[in-house]
Design an enzyme around this catalytic site. Structure first.
Site, PDB file in Angstrom:
ATOM      1  CD  GLN A  78     -41.052  -6.472  13.761  1.00  0.00           C
ATOM      2  OE1 GLN A  78     -40.367  -7.295  13.173  1.00  0.00           O
ATOM      3  NE2 GLN A  78     -41.665  -6.738  14.898  1.00  0.00           N
ATOM      4  CG  PHE A  79     -43.574   0.932  13.004  1.00  0.00           C
ATOM      5  CD1 PHE A  79     -44.096   1.517  14.141  1.00  0.00           C
ATOM      6  CD2 PHE A  79     -44.420   0.180  12.202  1.00  0.00           C
ATOM      7  CE1 PHE A  79     -45.432   1.362  14.477  1.00  0.00           C
ATOM      8  CE2 PHE A  79     -45.746   0.015  12.518  1.00  0.00           C
ATOM      9  CZ  PHE A  79     -46.259   0.605  13.659  1.00  0.00           C
ATOM     10  CB  THR A  80     -43.528  -2.923  16.375  1.00  0.00           C
ATOM     11  OG1 THR A  80     -42.957  -4.073  15.751  1.00  0.00           O
ATOM     12  CG2 THR A  80     -44.837  -2.557  15.695  1.00  0.00           C
TER      13      THR A  80
END
Length: 145
Positions: A78-80
């Protein structure tokens, strides 16, 4: 590297309506990887994930880790988690590692967890995923290095 751990009674991740990873008791690990992260960072956080005592013992105290509790870890990239929201209203993701580096370290984190004996199903890196979970407690912990 930033990891959000959620203790769960059940969790699954789906891509295009198909379940690709699922666990019952255990942890959901949402994993964000930054530019400066390394294999050593991933290994240290895998060790911390496996050893973190956030499951109840026979006296109701948080004294057991996911292994002791007989749980698994559902790992989801989850790069966010690396969003920078300090300016304006649109998050910037410049702190997130490039996809090749992030995928390698995501896989290394999971590999290190598996070395402890944990079962580690996962989402699909860079896919649009739907995550479903029953947060147990609720217990949510943020790990960073």
């Amino acid at each position: 590297m930033k990891i959000v751990l959620q203790r769960t009674q059940h969790a699954s991740v789906s891509v295009d309506g198909q379940v690709v990873g699922e666990i019952d008791r255990g942890l959901v690990a949402l994993i964000g990887i930054g530019h400066s992260d390394t294999e050593a960072t991933a290994a240290a956080l895998a060790d911390k994930t496996a050893g973190l005592r956030i499951f109840s013992d026979e006296n109701g105290k948080m004294n057991r880790n996911v292994l002791d509790a007989g749980g698994d870890v559902l790992a989801i990239s989850q790069f966010t988690l690396l969003a920078d929201c300090r300016k304006g209203r649109r998050p910037a993701f410049t702190d997130a590692a490039p996809p090749d580096q992030a995928k390698h370290l995501y896989e290394h984190y999971m590999s290190e967890l598996r070395k402890t004996g944990l079962t580690v199903p996962s989402g699909i890196f860079a896919a649009d995923m739907a995550v479903s979970l029953v947060n147990d407690g609720p217990v949510t912990i943020i790990l960073e290095l």
